[in-house]
Design a protein around this motif. Sequence first.
Motif, mmCIF file in Angstrom:
data_model
loop_
_atom_site.group_PDB
_atom_site.id
_atom_site.type_symbol
_atom_site.label_atom_id
_atom_site.label_comp_id
_atom_site.label_asym_id
_atom_site.label_seq_id
_atom_site.Cartn_x
_atom_site.Cartn_y
_atom_site.Cartn_z
ATOM 1 N N PRO A 99 -52.629 15.043 43.638
ATOM 2 C CA PRO A 99 -53.158 14.220 42.542
ATOM 3 C C PRO A 99 -52.323 14.368 41.277
ATOM 4 N N ASN A 100 -52.067 13.256 40.644
ATOM 5 C CA ASN A 100 -51.238 13.259 39.443
ATOM 6 C C ASN A 100 -51.911 14.064 38.337
ATOM 7 N N PRO A 101 -51.235 15.061 37.775
ATOM 8 C CA PRO A 101 -51.882 15.921 36.763
ATOM 9 C C PRO A 101 -52.233 15.182 35.481
ATOM 10 N N ALA A 102 -51.558 14.072 35.205
ATOM 11 C CA ALA A 102 -51.830 13.351 33.956
ATOM 12 C C ALA A 102 -53.020 12.416 34.092
ATOM 13 N N THR A 103 -53.180 11.793 35.275
ATOM 14 C CA THR A 103 -54.214 10.773 35.419
ATOM 15 C C THR A 103 -55.231 11.081 36.517
ATOM 16 N N GLY A 104 -54.896 11.983 37.427
ATOM 17 C CA GLY A 104 -55.761 12.257 38.558
ATOM 18 C C GLY A 104 -55.549 11.294 39.716
ATOM 19 N N ALA A 105 -54.584 10.382 39.608
ATOM 20 C CA ALA A 105 -54.319 9.412 40.671
ATOM 21 C C ALA A 105 -54.007 10.141 41.974
ATOM 22 N N VAL A 106 -54.662 9.716 43.071
ATOM 23 C CA VAL A 106 -54.444 10.391 44.359
ATOM 24 C C VAL A 106 -53.206 9.870 45.070
ATOM 25 N N ILE A 107 -52.651 8.754 44.630
ATOM 26 C CA ILE A 107 -51.391 8.238 45.150
ATOM 27 C C ILE A 107 -50.344 8.383 44.052
ATOM 28 N N PRO A 108 -49.191 8.964 44.349
ATOM 29 C CA PRO A 108 -48.177 9.164 43.312
ATOM 30 C C PRO A 108 -47.761 7.848 42.670
ATOM 31 N N PRO A 109 -47.596 7.819 41.359
ATOM 32 C CA PRO A 109 -47.078 6.612 40.708
ATOM 33 C C PRO A 109 -45.613 6.411 41.068
ATOM 34 N N ILE A 110 -45.138 5.174 40.952
ATOM 35 C CA ILE A 110 -43.728 4.890 41.216
ATOM 36 C C ILE A 110 -42.944 5.172 39.944
ATOM 37 N N SER A 111 -41.998 6.082 40.041
ATOM 38 C CA SER A 111 -41.207 6.474 38.881
ATOM 39 C C SER A 111 -39.882 5.721 38.905
ATOM 40 N N LEU A 112 -39.845 4.577 38.221
ATOM 41 C CA LEU A 112 -38.664 3.713 38.255
ATOM 42 C C LEU A 112 -37.610 4.095 37.232
ATOM 43 N N SER A 113 -37.917 5.038 36.377
ATOM 44 C CA SER A 113 -36.971 5.401 35.321
ATOM 45 C C SER A 113 -35.669 5.928 35.913
ATOM 46 N N SER A 114 -34.555 5.465 35.353
ATOM 47 C CA SER A 114 -33.258 5.947 35.827
ATOM 48 C C SER A 114 -32.856 7.261 35.174
ATOM 49 N N THR A 115 -33.493 7.590 34.035
ATOM 50 C CA THR A 115 -33.163 8.832 33.358
ATOM 51 C C THR A 115 -34.435 9.455 32.794
ATOM 52 N N PHE A 116 -34.348 10.729 32.433
ATOM 53 C CA PHE A 116 -35.524 11.487 32.025
ATOM 54 C C PHE A 116 -35.228 12.250 30.732
ATOM 55 N N ALA A 117 -36.187 12.218 29.806
ATOM 56 C CA ALA A 117 -36.002 12.847 28.496
ATOM 57 C C ALA A 117 -35.940 14.360 28.619
ATOM 58 N N GLN A 118 -35.124 14.971 27.758
ATOM 59 C CA GLN A 118 -34.984 16.426 27.695
ATOM 60 C C GLN A 118 -35.466 16.908 26.334
ATOM 61 N N ASP A 119 -36.185 18.022 26.339
ATOM 62 C CA ASP A 119 -36.664 18.605 25.089
ATOM 63 C C ASP A 119 -35.531 19.255 24.311
ATOM 64 N N GLY A 120 -34.497 19.614 25.033
ATOM 65 C CA GLY A 120 -33.303 20.193 24.456
ATOM 66 C C GLY A 120 -32.228 20.104 25.524
ATOM 67 N N ILE A 121 -31.002 20.401 25.189
ATOM 68 C CA ILE A 121 -29.921 20.290 26.159
ATOM 69 C C ILE A 121 -30.204 21.223 27.337
ATOM 70 N N GLY A 122 -30.362 20.631 28.515
ATOM 71 C CA GLY A 122 -30.640 21.421 29.717
ATOM 72 C C GLY A 122 -32.097 21.809 29.866
ATOM 73 N N ASN A 123 -32.923 21.433 28.903
ATOM 74 C CA ASN A 123 -34.346 21.771 28.956
ATOM 75 C C ASN A 123 -35.135 20.526 29.368
ATOM 76 N N HIS A 124 -35.345 20.385 30.673
ATOM 77 C CA HIS A 124 -36.005 19.192 31.191
ATOM 78 C C HIS A 124 -37.158 19.595 32.105
#
Length: 445
Positions: free
Chosen positions: A47-72
């Motif tokens: 289950p998705n920790p953010a929403t509780g969805a029992v089916i994983p959401p589709i993650s179409l993003s090509s890139t992902f934000a980092q809190d700092g360099i190498g901190n993802h």
Amino acid sequence: MTVPAVANGSGHTASSSTASSSQNDAGHHAAAFQGFSTKAIHIGSEPNPATGAVIPPISLSSTFAQDGIGNHKGYEYSRSGNPNRDSFERAVAALENGTRGLAFSSGSAVTATILNSMPAGSHVVSVNDVYGGTYRYFTKVATASQGITTSFVQMDGAKDEVKERVNQAIRKETSLVWIETPTNPTLRVIDVPLIVSLVRSHPLASPDVKIVVDNTFMSPWFQNPLDLGADLVMHSVTKYLNGHSDVVMGIAALNDDEWADRLAFLQNSIGAVPSPFDSWLALRGLKTLSLRMKAHGESALAIAQYLDSHPAIETVIYPGLPSHPGHEVARRQVTKRARSAHTASTESGAFPYGGMVSFRLKVDPSDDAPADKVLSSLRIFTLAESLGGVESLIELPSKMTHGSVALEDRIRLGIGHNLIRVSVGLEETSDLIEDLRQALAAAGL
């Protein structure tokens, strides 16, 4: 959920696929996931920790934000790692009793990546009756790009003869042994533990020789090659794992972390990765794998038995039939869950062994007219390449899936114009049998 990242030497990280973890974010203990269907439904679909969805959401993003360099949060760039791909990789690894899974954009991309992990100038020992695309890659691509040579060896038959042929084929430069079982399209059954023992005990064989089993025809429901001694198991996900003829993908599963890291590096560097949506669809398909494989197997057995009684059929090739020369090896290698799931009792000892059936018409193998008439007369079976979907497919290997195999090799393997390959779908078995009956009759057979 956050997944551990494995450095791949390219400036990116790739998510590490694991068959289990001590506890996921939803509080479900992986140790509770013992049964095949339980694993298929829950691993990778927490289950998705953010929403509780029992089916994983589709993650179409090509890139992902980092809190700092190498901190993802486990992901940087979708070619290197994607939540949907990771979910599918973990699920398949669990079903194959492996610790790592690596998904690719096709089964052929898995083959190419495995070959690219071998040293230049390597030697491969492959089963001779191999998928046409694999044969093409070995003979037309790997030999030109890496100087890799391949010996195609008959790996089924009498034990002493198999020993002699395999032992003669292995050289000191052999780095890879490639097995399909059952083979495509003549459904020869290879004794995996026997081949493993021959390779491991051969005086010329390096301890680093890798043994790969293409498990596409069987799926993890019917067969687990890693449990039989293989180093890596691969699938064309396009077929049974996805099961709905709407995805092209491939996957490898293994327990060797060093080799898995090398393959993950190549996965990222070559970039032949599946899309998030394809990974999502394949994970959806995986949830019903056990139900589908049971039905495929039961129906295929009934159709094989019908064809076996038809006067126009020369040979029915189905390892679940006692008449098949590899029947006893098939019985020994099929999983206990598949054996125990067979509902019908047969005095003959026949049992379901996957959903693929091949048969030869009692006609001249050099004449394609009779098979063409049969195939063009079918009403439910679809004339098409591929296999493993919910719909029944039928094809002529000599002119379709194995057209890239040299004529002399096709003749030697018994792939004449009278050999027809069937992927038995999930329609009513009685309808499929009637369709075959009327098509054979329409062809005057």
